[in-house]
Design a protein around this motif. Sequence first.
Motif, PDB file in Angstrom:
ATOM      1  N   GLY A  13      45.563   5.997  25.580  1.00 44.13           N
ATOM      2  CA  GLY A  13      46.084   4.878  24.981  1.00 44.13           C
ATOM      3  C   GLY A  13      45.681   5.094  23.518  1.00 44.13           C
ATOM      4  N   ALA A  14      45.644   6.433  22.896  1.00 43.17           N
ATOM      5  CA  ALA A  14      45.449   6.877  21.556  1.00 43.17           C
ATOM      6  C   ALA A  14      46.265   7.729  21.236  1.00 43.17           C
ATOM      7  CB  ALA A  14      43.988   7.190  21.448  1.00 43.17           C
ATOM      8  N   PRO A  15      46.990   8.082  20.183  1.00 44.20           N
ATOM      9  CA  PRO A  15      47.853   9.229  19.718  1.00 44.20           C
ATOM     10  C   PRO A  15      47.225  10.453  19.541  1.00 44.20           C
ATOM     11  CG  PRO A  15      47.146   7.916  17.769  1.00 44.20           C
ATOM     12  CD  PRO A  15      46.620   7.050  19.021  1.00 44.20           C
ATOM     13  N   PHE A  16      47.966  11.590  19.877  1.00 39.73           N
ATOM     14  CA  PHE A  16      47.426  12.857  19.738  1.00 39.73           C
ATOM     15  C   PHE A  16      48.359  13.699  18.844  1.00 39.73           C
ATOM     16  CE2 PHE A  16      49.143  13.462  24.026  1.00 39.73           C
ATOM     17  CZ  PHE A  16      50.109  14.496  23.731  1.00 39.73           C
ATOM     18  N   ARG A  17      47.865  14.645  18.239  1.00 40.44           N
ATOM     19  CA  ARG A  17      48.776  15.713  17.603  1.00 40.44           C
ATOM     20  C   ARG A  17      48.087  17.074  17.787  1.00 40.44           C
ATOM     21  NH1 ARG A  17      49.080  13.446  12.668  1.00 40.44           N
ATOM     22  NH2 ARG A  17      47.402  15.016  11.987  1.00 40.44           N
ATOM     23  N   GLY A  18      49.058  18.068  18.229  1.00 39.66           N
ATOM     24  CA  GLY A  18      48.372  19.512  18.518  1.00 39.66           C
ATOM     25  C   GLY A  18      49.769  20.306  18.759  1.00 39.66           C
ATOM     26  N   TYR A  19      49.266  21.428  19.393  1.00 43.77           N
ATOM     27  CA  TYR A  19      50.248  22.408  19.948  1.00 43.77           C
ATOM     28  C   TYR A  19      49.899  23.075  21.244  1.00 43.77           C
ATOM     29  CZ  TYR A  19      46.369  25.596  18.228  1.00 43.77           C
ATOM     30  OH  TYR A  19      45.411  26.277  17.922  1.00 43.77           O
ATOM     31  N   GLU A  20      51.062  23.762  21.879  1.00 43.74           N
ATOM     32  CA  GLU A  20      50.767  24.323  22.924  1.00 43.74           C
ATOM     33  C   GLU A  20      50.813  25.652  22.889  1.00 43.74           C
ATOM     34  OE1 GLU A  20      52.833  23.040  26.609  1.00 43.74           O
ATOM     35  OE2 GLU A  20      53.053  20.775  25.917  1.00 43.74           O
ATOM     36  N   ILE A  21      50.089  26.415  23.493  1.00 44.36           N
ATOM     37  CA  ILE A  21      50.152  27.921  23.398  1.00 44.36           C
ATOM     38  C   ILE A  21      49.704  28.838  24.768  1.00 44.36           C
ATOM     39  CG2 ILE A  21      48.146  27.882  21.949  1.00 44.36           C
ATOM     40  CD1 ILE A  21      48.961  30.707  20.781  1.00 44.36           C
ATOM     41  N   HIS A  22      50.547  28.873  25.532  1.00 46.81           N
ATOM     42  CA  HIS A  22      50.065  29.348  26.978  1.00 46.81           C
ATOM     43  C   HIS A  22      51.288  30.053  27.765  1.00 46.81           C
ATOM     44  CE1 HIS A  22      52.139  26.113  29.439  1.00 46.81           C
ATOM     45  NE2 HIS A  22      51.902  25.396  28.117  1.00 46.81           N
ATOM     46  N   LEU A  23      50.816  30.927  28.671  1.00 55.00           N
ATOM     47  CA  LEU A  23      51.437  31.491  29.644  1.00 55.00           C
ATOM     48  C   LEU A  23      51.452  30.633  31.037  1.00 55.00           C
ATOM     49  CD1 LEU A  23      50.431  35.034  29.171  1.00 55.00           C
ATOM     50  CD2 LEU A  23      52.543  34.262  28.362  1.00 55.00           C
ATOM     51  N   GLY A  24      52.483  30.669  31.752  1.00 54.78           N
ATOM     52  CA  GLY A  24      52.655  29.966  33.006  1.00 54.78           C
ATOM     53  C   GLY A  24      52.734  28.704  32.944  1.00 54.78           C
ATOM     54  N   ARG A  25      53.172  28.123  34.405  1.00 48.70           N
ATOM     55  CA  ARG A  25      53.432  26.746  34.547  1.00 48.70           C
ATOM     56  C   ARG A  25      52.657  26.140  35.618  1.00 48.70           C
ATOM     57  NH1 ARG A  25      58.028  24.356  37.794  1.00 48.70           N
ATOM     58  NH2 ARG A  25      58.505  22.312  36.776  1.00 48.70           N
ATOM     59  N   GLY A  54      29.379  12.023  39.490  1.00 46.76           N
ATOM     60  CA  GLY A  54      30.139  11.277  38.636  1.00 46.76           C
ATOM     61  C   GLY A  54      30.391  11.160  37.262  1.00 46.76           C
ATOM     62  N   ARG A  55      30.353  12.498  36.795  1.00 52.97           N
ATOM     63  CA  ARG A  55      30.272  12.761  35.298  1.00 52.97           C
ATOM     64  C   ARG A  55      31.813  13.412  35.077  1.00 52.97           C
ATOM     65  NH1 ARG A  55      24.035  14.415  34.228  1.00 52.97           N
ATOM     66  NH2 ARG A  55      23.078  12.690  34.718  1.00 52.97           N
ATOM     67  N   PRO A  56      32.332  13.203  33.898  1.00 49.28           N
ATOM     68  CA  PRO A  56      33.769  13.992  33.793  1.00 49.28           C
ATOM     69  C   PRO A  56      33.556  15.293  33.167  1.00 49.28           C
ATOM     70  CG  PRO A  56      33.081  12.651  31.925  1.00 49.28           C
ATOM     71  CD  PRO A  56      32.038  12.086  32.703  1.00 49.28           C
ATOM     72  N   VAL A  57      34.868  15.881  33.722  1.00 50.56           N
ATOM     73  CA  VAL A  57      35.120  17.319  33.509  1.00 50.56           C
ATOM     74  C   VAL A  57      36.418  17.389  32.842  1.00 50.56           C
ATOM     75  CG1 VAL A  57      35.520  19.680  34.286  1.00 50.56           C
ATOM     76  CG2 VAL A  57      33.764  18.163  35.385  1.00 50.56           C
ATOM     77  N   LEU A  58      36.683  18.140  31.643  1.00 46.31           N
ATOM     78  CA  LEU A  58      38.076  18.417  31.131  1.00 46.31           C
ATOM     79  C   LEU A  58      37.977  19.980  30.920  1.00 46.31           C
ATOM     80  CD1 LEU A  58      40.404  17.309  29.438  1.00 46.31           C
ATOM     81  CD2 LEU A  58      38.962  17.444  27.182  1.00 46.31           C
ATOM     82  N   GLY A  59      39.564  20.192  31.306  1.00 43.86           N
ATOM     83  CA  GLY A  59      39.645  21.795  30.982  1.00 43.86           C
ATOM     84  C   GLY A  59      41.070  21.666  30.031  1.00 43.86           C
ATOM     85  N   LEU A  60      41.098  22.687  29.123  1.00 39.94           N
ATOM     86  CA  LEU A  60      41.707  22.849  28.042  1.00 39.94           C
ATOM     87  C   LEU A  60      42.588  24.109  28.270  1.00 39.94           C
ATOM     88  CD1 LEU A  60      39.963  21.489  24.854  1.00 39.94           C
ATOM     89  CD2 LEU A  60      41.807  20.188  26.272  1.00 39.94           C
ATOM     90  N   CYS A  61      43.742  24.193  28.540  1.00 40.35           N
ATOM     91  CA  CYS A  61      44.663  25.378  28.578  1.00 40.35           C
ATOM     92  C   CYS A  61      44.081  26.170  29.870  1.00 40.35           C
ATOM     93  CB  CYS A  61      44.853  26.072  27.200  1.00 40.35           C
ATOM     94  SG  CYS A  61      46.291  27.068  27.066  1.00 40.35           S
ATOM     95  N   GLY A  62      43.546  27.376  29.381  1.00 43.63           N
ATOM     96  CA  GLY A  62      42.996  28.221  30.726  1.00 43.63           C
ATOM     97  C   GLY A  62      42.057  27.531  31.225  1.00 43.63           C
ATOM     98  N   GLY A  63      41.301  26.645  30.578  1.00 41.66           N
ATOM     99  CA  GLY A  63      40.239  25.674  31.425  1.00 41.66           C
ATOM    100  C   GLY A  63      40.952  24.737  32.427  1.00 41.66           C
ATOM    101  N   TYR A  64      42.041  24.241  32.116  1.00 37.87           N
ATOM    102  CA  TYR A  64      42.809  23.253  32.855  1.00 37.87           C
ATOM    103  C   TYR A  64      43.240  24.183  34.001  1.00 37.87           C
ATOM    104  CZ  TYR A  64      47.128  20.951  33.865  1.00 37.87           C
ATOM    105  OH  TYR A  64      48.402  19.995  34.599  1.00 37.87           O
ATOM    106  N   GLN A  65      43.725  25.323  33.981  1.00 39.63           N
ATOM    107  CA  GLN A  65      44.203  26.180  35.064  1.00 39.63           C
ATOM    108  C   GLN A  65      43.074  26.677  36.061  1.00 39.63           C
ATOM    109  OE1 GLN A  65      45.887  29.714  32.924  1.00 39.63           O
ATOM    110  NE2 GLN A  65      47.523  28.574  32.223  1.00 39.63           N
ATOM    111  N   MET A  66      41.961  26.744  35.300  1.00 43.85           N
ATOM    112  CA  MET A  66      40.668  27.128  36.588  1.00 43.85           C
ATOM    113  C   MET A  66      40.491  25.678  37.262  1.00 43.85           C
ATOM    114  SD  MET A  66      38.261  29.243  33.919  1.00 43.85           S
ATOM    115  CE  MET A  66      38.762  30.400  32.615  1.00 43.85           C
TER     116      MET A  66
END
Length: 484
Positions: free
Chosen positions: A381-393, A324-336
């Motif tokens: 519920g909070a703002p973010f600011r960043g960038y995307e840099i990735h291949l694929g959809r 019951g603990r959270p997992v977060l994937g960022l970019c390639g980690g999201y794809q995995m």
Amino acid sequence: MVGVMIQGTGSDVGKSVLVAGLCRVLSNRGLRVRPFKPQNMSNNAAVTADGGEIGRAQATQALACRTPASVDMNPVLLKPEGDRSSQLIVRGQRRGTLTSTRWREGREGLLDEVLDSYRRLSADADIVVVEGAGSPAETNLRAGDIANMGFARAAGVPVVLAGDIDRGGVIAALVGTKVVIDPDDAGMIRGFLVNKFRGDPSLFAAGMDTIVQRTGWRPLGIVPFLRAARRLPSEDAVVLDRPAARNGEQAVIACPITPRIANFDDLDPLRLEPGVDLVMVPPGMPIPDAAMIVLAGSKATLADLAFLRAEGWDVDIRAHHRRGRPVLGLCGGYQMLGRRIADPDGVEGPAGEAPGLGLLDVETVLTADKTLTEVSGAALGAPFRGYEIHLGRTTGPDTATPVGRLTNGRGEGAMSRDGLVAGSYIHGLFGLAAQRAAWLARIGVSAEGPDHHADVDAALDEVAIALEQSLDIDAILAIAQAAR
């Protein structure tokens, strides 16, 4: 054109920090300063305002100059995809994949583009501070070089050589560089400095004299060990080999280190939170009992996914999720985290596909088109600011419950039905304090850090103060101006 180039006696001697600090020092003196690195090799990249990508260090150095980052600041970027191949980025855009052999044969052809970028920067600056790569003493790489002396001589930029006393042998490293390099290359070096000194610098006065006697180079100072540099964004993967101290009272956030991990500087804001113990898990070790697992980006997602499975980390991640603990994937980690990843055209390696970890109901198809864009929006519920840099959809049912929304209203990322697994393409997601606090609240941690951008800016000021006190800045300016 006025410029000065900081080269080093080896990798990780502190060139990137020294250049960033000098950029801030000279900016504080009212000069229009621009950073420049002819050739970089890093999987930590940043998106520029002009729609390209450059090494993370050059984006930080642009911040030090108080100017927007541009593709001209790092015209050639190599992003390793394997032990012998790298994605080639020229002036911010992908030009395909090169093997190590093809790179050695073809890099000299990029010198004209490197020089064009340098001239464009120089036209808008009072001074350009250039960063070398690796060491000029790697004489096996000298033919066709565009990163160190090859560039310095072609552009007529004088060199200051930096040695790292923290690793030992700094006298031999500096003097040995003079001995092994071509005499004409050595003639480009007009001064030297010693970096990362701990203690009373007067204790090394005799060492400085020895270096002067053996090289004839001008001594420019002894820089103390800069603790503020720890708060600057990570670029070189060598930092992953240095485990942080643990006090046992913090919430553990674990991130496995895959061979082609990318943009792990996304985690820097977490590293600096007092309530967080960020554990970068090396190969051969299980993922520890953690409050949250983060899968970082990857330059070769299918290969890193296979490595993750070979290490047994997929079992650890699923067990973590069952608890019951959270997992977060960022970019390639999201794809995995999805059901499937396909690379039909072999844009990140051999063509193929593989099942993902199956924790998100999405799938990804990699294509040659690369997304490069700065973004902002809100998530949790909070703002973010960043960038995307990735291949694929990435598509699938879980994208209907996005992690957040961009300012244009488009959903961003995906969330599992149980709310425990999330994936996002946003690099820099943890940068704003409110966004970071929202994620840490999910594991019962109160965030205390400021906006990461503001903290990095403050760290640059601290580095600049230290350099003003320890280096002969006027002498460095004189070296640059003498090359007009």
